[in-house]
Every structure is written in structure tokens, then in C-alpha cells.
Design a protein around this motif. Structure first.
Motif, PDB file in Angstrom:
ATOM      1  N   THR A 131       0.828  -1.206   0.000  1.00 56.31           N
ATOM      2  CA  THR A 131       0.000   0.000   0.000  1.00 56.31           C
ATOM      3  C   THR A 131       0.860   1.254   0.000  1.00 56.31           C
ATOM      4  OG1 THR A 131      -1.786  -1.127   1.175  1.00 56.31           O
ATOM      5  CG2 THR A 131      -1.768   1.271   1.270  1.00 56.31           C
ATOM      6  N   LEU A 132       1.867   1.292   0.865  1.00 57.69           N
ATOM      7  CA  LEU A 132       2.695   2.483   0.966  1.00 57.69           C
ATOM      8  C   LEU A 132       3.595   2.657  -0.253  1.00 57.69           C
ATOM      9  CD1 LEU A 132       3.662   2.786   4.726  1.00 57.69           C
ATOM     10  CD2 LEU A 132       1.605   3.513   3.509  1.00 57.69           C
ATOM     11  N   ALA A 133       3.986   1.559  -0.894  1.00 62.19           N
ATOM     12  CA  ALA A 133       4.784   1.666  -2.118  1.00 62.19           C
ATOM     13  C   ALA A 133       3.979   2.349  -3.220  1.00 62.19           C
ATOM     14  CB  ALA A 133       5.244   0.285  -2.576  1.00 62.19           C
ATOM     15  N   GLU A 134       2.691   2.031  -3.297  1.00 58.57           N
ATOM     16  CA  GLU A 134       1.821   2.680  -4.280  1.00 58.57           C
ATOM     17  C   GLU A 134       1.740   4.184  -4.002  1.00 58.57           C
ATOM     18  OE1 GLU A 134      -2.377   1.549  -6.070  1.00 58.57           O
ATOM     19  OE2 GLU A 134      -2.597   2.232  -3.995  1.00 58.57           O
ATOM     20  N   THR A 135       1.491   4.536  -2.747  1.00 59.59           N
ATOM     21  CA  THR A 135       1.378   5.943  -2.379  1.00 59.59           C
ATOM     22  C   THR A 135       2.670   6.691  -2.685  1.00 59.59           C
ATOM     23  OG1 THR A 135      -0.175   5.386  -0.613  1.00 59.59           O
ATOM     24  CG2 THR A 135       0.877   7.534  -0.492  1.00 59.59           C
ATOM     25  N   GLU A 136       3.794   6.130  -2.304  1.00 60.43           N
ATOM     26  CA  GLU A 136       5.089   6.770  -2.543  1.00 60.43           C
ATOM     27  C   GLU A 136       5.350   6.960  -4.036  1.00 60.43           C
ATOM     28  OE1 GLU A 136       8.867   8.425  -2.163  1.00 60.43           O
ATOM     29  OE2 GLU A 136       7.275   8.186  -0.681  1.00 60.43           O
ATOM     30  N   TYR A 137       5.043   5.943  -4.814  1.00 61.50           N
ATOM     31  CA  TYR A 137       5.342   5.997  -6.246  1.00 61.50           C
ATOM     32  C   TYR A 137       4.540   7.089  -6.941  1.00 61.50           C
ATOM     33  CZ  TYR A 137       6.037   4.593 -11.080  1.00 61.50           C
ATOM     34  OH  TYR A 137       6.360   4.605 -12.412  1.00 61.50           O
ATOM     35  N   VAL A 138       3.235   7.139  -6.683  1.00 62.71           N
ATOM     36  CA  VAL A 138       2.398   8.128  -7.368  1.00 62.71           C
ATOM     37  C   VAL A 138       2.723   9.534  -6.876  1.00 62.71           C
ATOM     38  CG1 VAL A 138       0.046   8.803  -7.963  1.00 62.71           C
ATOM     39  CG2 VAL A 138       0.608   6.381  -7.719  1.00 62.71           C
ATOM     40  N   LEU A 139       2.960   9.689  -5.577  1.00 66.75           N
ATOM     41  CA  LEU A 139       3.367  10.998  -5.062  1.00 66.75           C
ATOM     42  C   LEU A 139       4.671  11.455  -5.713  1.00 66.75           C
ATOM     43  CD1 LEU A 139       2.639  10.752  -1.235  1.00 66.75           C
ATOM     44  CD2 LEU A 139       1.637  12.415  -2.817  1.00 66.75           C
ATOM     45  N   ALA A 140       5.619  10.551  -5.857  1.00 66.05           N
ATOM     46  CA  ALA A 140       6.902  10.900  -6.467  1.00 66.05           C
ATOM     47  C   ALA A 140       6.715  11.306  -7.926  1.00 66.05           C
ATOM     48  CB  ALA A 140       7.877   9.727  -6.357  1.00 66.05           C
ATOM     49  N   ALA A 141       5.790  10.638  -8.630  1.00 61.91           N
ATOM     50  CA  ALA A 141       5.518  11.005 -10.019  1.00 61.91           C
ATOM     51  C   ALA A 141       4.979  12.423 -10.098  1.00 61.91           C
ATOM     52  CB  ALA A 141       4.535  10.021 -10.636  1.00 61.91           C
ATOM     53  N   VAL A 142       4.031  12.741  -9.241  1.00 63.11           N
ATOM     54  CA  VAL A 142       3.434  14.075  -9.245  1.00 63.11           C
ATOM     55  C   VAL A 142       4.450  15.123  -8.816  1.00 63.11           C
ATOM     56  CG1 VAL A 142       1.634  15.510  -8.226  1.00 63.11           C
ATOM     57  CG2 VAL A 142       1.117  13.162  -8.871  1.00 63.11           C
ATOM     58  N   ALA A 143       5.319  14.771  -7.883  1.00 61.47           N
ATOM     59  CA  ALA A 143       6.297  15.724  -7.355  1.00 61.47           C
ATOM     60  C   ALA A 143       7.277  16.208  -8.417  1.00 61.47           C
ATOM     61  CB  ALA A 143       7.052  15.104  -6.190  1.00 61.47           C
ATOM     62  N   THR A 144       7.443  15.452  -9.513  1.00 59.30           N
ATOM     63  CA  THR A 144       8.360  15.886 -10.576  1.00 59.30           C
ATOM     64  C   THR A 144       7.870  17.138 -11.277  1.00 59.30           C
ATOM     65  OG1 THR A 144       7.290  14.506 -12.276  1.00 59.30           O
ATOM     66  CG2 THR A 144       9.073  13.493 -10.985  1.00 59.30           C
ATOM     67  N   LEU A 145       6.589  17.474 -11.126  1.00 54.54           N
ATOM     68  CA  LEU A 145       6.016  18.609 -11.843  1.00 54.54           C
ATOM     69  C   LEU A 145       6.274  19.949 -11.164  1.00 54.54           C
ATOM     70  CD1 LEU A 145       2.524  17.143 -12.806  1.00 54.54           C
ATOM     71  CD2 LEU A 145       4.504  17.454 -14.312  1.00 54.54           C
ATOM     72  N   GLY A 146       6.674  19.929  -9.904  1.00 57.07           N
ATOM     73  CA  GLY A 146       6.875  21.170  -9.190  1.00 57.07           C
ATOM     74  C   GLY A 146       5.601  21.801  -8.671  1.00 57.07           C
ATOM     75  N   LEU A 147       4.580  21.003  -8.459  1.00 54.63           N
ATOM     76  CA  LEU A 147       3.346  21.509  -7.860  1.00 54.63           C
ATOM     77  C   LEU A 147       3.602  21.988  -6.437  1.00 54.63           C
ATOM     78  CD1 LEU A 147       0.770  18.779  -8.924  1.00 54.63           C
ATOM     79  CD2 LEU A 147       0.452  21.224  -9.312  1.00 54.63           C
ATOM     80  N   PRO A 148       2.797  22.941  -5.959  1.00 59.59           N
ATOM     81  CA  PRO A 148       2.870  23.281  -4.537  1.00 59.59           C
ATOM     82  C   PRO A 148       2.620  22.042  -3.685  1.00 59.59           C
ATOM     83  CG  PRO A 148       1.560  24.900  -5.714  1.00 59.59           C
ATOM     84  CD  PRO A 148       1.844  23.784  -6.685  1.00 59.59           C
ATOM     85  N   VAL A 149       3.295  21.975  -2.554  1.00 52.16           N
ATOM     86  CA  VAL A 149       3.204  20.786  -1.699  1.00 52.16           C
ATOM     87  C   VAL A 149       1.758  20.456  -1.352  1.00 52.16           C
ATOM     88  CG1 VAL A 149       3.810  19.851   0.558  1.00 52.16           C
ATOM     89  CG2 VAL A 149       5.523  21.084  -0.759  1.00 52.16           C
ATOM     90  N   ARG A 150       0.949  21.474  -1.127  1.00 48.36           N
ATOM     91  CA  ARG A 150      -0.443  21.229  -0.738  1.00 48.36           C
ATOM     92  C   ARG A 150      -1.236  20.561  -1.850  1.00 48.36           C
ATOM     93  NH1 ARG A 150      -0.285  26.414  -2.540  1.00 48.36           N
ATOM     94  NH2 ARG A 150      -2.044  27.159  -3.830  1.00 48.36           N
ATOM     95  N   ARG A 151      -0.736  20.595  -3.084  1.00 48.38           N
ATOM     96  CA  ARG A 151      -1.443  19.990  -4.215  1.00 48.38           C
ATOM     97  C   ARG A 151      -0.995  18.553  -4.505  1.00 48.38           C
ATOM     98  NH1 ARG A 151      -5.574  23.431  -4.366  1.00 48.38           N
ATOM     99  NH2 ARG A 151      -5.085  25.459  -5.306  1.00 48.38           N
ATOM    100  N   LEU A 152       0.104  18.135  -3.931  1.00 47.57           N
ATOM    101  CA  LEU A 152       0.667  16.833  -4.290  1.00 47.57           C
ATOM    102  C   LEU A 152      -0.267  15.677  -3.954  1.00 47.57           C
ATOM    103  CD1 LEU A 152       4.423  17.237  -3.263  1.00 47.57           C
ATOM    104  CD2 LEU A 152       3.402  17.436  -5.543  1.00 47.57           C
ATOM    105  N   ASN A 153      -0.725  15.620  -2.727  1.00 48.66           N
ATOM    106  CA  ASN A 153      -1.574  14.496  -2.335  1.00 48.66           C
ATOM    107  C   ASN A 153      -2.919  14.496  -3.061  1.00 48.66           C
ATOM    108  OD1 ASN A 153      -1.887  12.097  -0.662  1.00 48.66           O
ATOM    109  ND2 ASN A 153      -3.483  13.269   0.381  1.00 48.66           N
TER     110      ASN A 153
END
Length: 252
Positions: A131-153
Motif C-alpha cells: 500500500t505504501l509503495a503505491e502511495t510513494e510511487y504516485v506521489l513521487a511522479a506528481v512531485a516531478t512537476l513542481g506543484l505546490p506541496v499542498r497539491r501533491l496528495n
């Protein structure tokens, strides 16, 4: 009542715990063996078939001895779910879309291999490595875009929800076909009388217009795939556009 049992965490995270030195006669089974047997049964016969008694029979042990390794059936299901989530092997770099498409491809493959997952709620998932591997992976994908932290999750949750819903729907269709012997297209064909005798053209003008234009000519599975790909594309476009507007706030 859905009460949390602290017994589940050491089982979910068993591979992270240093192995204890065996004292006396080594155990006949392992938790891994129990979970693997349960997954095999569920893959072949459905989730309901993977009872404690059935798993014990598969492993040629008494049912009561199984409880030495897994305390209850609900905990066994949690272990099964997290195990198949983990087997996706979500890893690898690349850009935002490449990572998301890899996640989507492996999620669909997982549900196709284990359609019984569609019978298990993901609202309160087992908090294990899968479960946590899924969460980490998708969050890391989104984080590459430079979104504000509040938008990542929110962005990661939207992607996970869209992909998982489509994969679960496909798996549910597989289960229904297995149980009824009918494909979704065959199920609709049996209801042809609805369109001939009961469908009110005047009350459904938009449906009628796109029907006449051939928009419903493709099979149900193909239409579902079209809708999934169209929606995913729009979702990813929107997230990327949001990142370009809201600026660069990359997670360090």
C-alpha cells in the motif's frame, strides 16, 4: 465493527523484521506460504473460496494450525491484498506521464491476474509495504512537476482513484462473466426488448442523437476503455497545466 488489531502490523511488515534465531523444531509453514496459497486459491476460484479451512487443506495442515501463522480470515485477506499490491514492483524513473502510465499498466495487470481484488474495499487499505509503495510511487511522479506541496496528495489521490476504479471495473466484469457465463455485451443483448418496446425517444433526446450517430456501436469493454483513456488524458493534462500556473515548489 472494524476494530484495528495490532497483530496485523508485524505480519504486514514481516520482511522488515530481522529473522529470529529458531529455537527447537523449525515451523512447518511460513506466513509467506500461507498467503501465497490463499492468493492461488482466490485467483482460481474467487475470494470466498480462500477460507482458512481451504487454505489449510491446500497446505496439507489442520485448520487450527493455520491460526498459528495468521490469526484470522480478515487479517489473511489484508495480507493477500498487500502482497499483490507489492508484486507490481513500482519503481523506475522517467517523466511524470511515463511514471503514471507505468503505474496504470501495472495496476491493470494486477487486477487482471487477481480479479478478486474487486471484491475487497480499498477505502481502508492494509497499511503494509504494498500500500505504501503505491502511495510513494504516485506521489513521487506528481512531485516531478513542481506543484505546490499542498497539491501533491490531492493530485496523486485523483490519479490513483481514476486508475484503480477503471481497473476494478474491468475485474468486476471478469468476475461477472465467470459467475454468469455472459459477457457484458451478451448481457445487454438479452435486454434488446428495452430499446424496442420501452425506450422513450422523447425523454432521452441526447442518448437518441448520439445513438443514431453510432456512438454506442462499439462493445461495452471498448467503450469503457475509451472512457478510461479519455478521462486519464484530461486528468493528466489538468494536473500539468495546474503545475505550470501555480509555479515551482518541488519537494526537496
Amino acid at each position: 465493527m472494524d476494530e484495528f488489531s495490532p497483530r496485523i502490523l508485524p505480519l504486514l511488515w514481516r520482511r522488515s523484521i530481522p529473522a529470529r534465531k529458531a529455537v527447537g523444531r523449525p515451523p512447518r509453514l511460513t506466513v509467506d506460504a500461507v498467503v501465497s496459497a490463499a492468493v492461488r486459491i482466490a485467483d482460481a476460484e474467487g475470494l470466498e473460496a480462500a477460507s482458512m479451512a481451504r487454505v489449510a487443506a491446500e497446505l496439507s495442515v489442520a485448520t487450527m494450525s493455520l491460526y498459528t501463522y495468521v490469526p484470522s480470515r480478515p487479517e489473511l485477506v489484508d495480507l493477500m491484498v498487500d502482497e499483490v499490491l507489492w508484486t507490481r514492483g513500482l519503481a523506475g524513473g522517467g517523466g511524470f506521464r511515463e511514471r503514471v502510465l507505468r503505474y496504470a499498466e501495472r495496476t491493470f495487470a494486477m487486477y487482471r491476474a487477481h480479479p478478486w481484488l474487486a471484491e475487497v474495499s480499498r477505502v481502508r487499505p492494509p497499511v503494509g509495504p504494498g500500500t505504501l509503495a503505491e502511495t510513494e510511487y504516485v506521489l513521487a511522479a506528481v512531485a516531478t512537476l513542481g506543484l505546490p506541496v499542498r497539491r501533491l496528495n490531492p493530485a496523486a489521490t485523483a490519479i490513483t482513484a481514476w486508475v484503480t476504479a477503471a481497473a476494478r471495473a474491468e475485474a468486476e466484469s471478469t468476475l461477472l462473466r465467470r459467475d454468469t457465463g455472459l459477457s457484458t455485451d451478451q448481457w445487454w443483448a438479452q435486454r434488446g426488448e428495452l430499446w424496442e418496446d420501452w425506450f422513450d425517444v422523447g425523454a432521452h433526446p441526447t442518448m437518441t442523437r448520439i445513438w443514431n450517430a453510432g456512438a454506442f456501436d462499439r462493445g461495452a469493454d471498448e467503450q469503457a476503455q475509451d472512457a478510461y483513456e479519455y478521462g486519464l488524458g484530461l486528468l493528466l493534462d489538468g494536473i500539468e497545466r495546474s503545475a505550470s500556473v501555480e509555479g515551482d515548489d518541488r519537494v526537496p
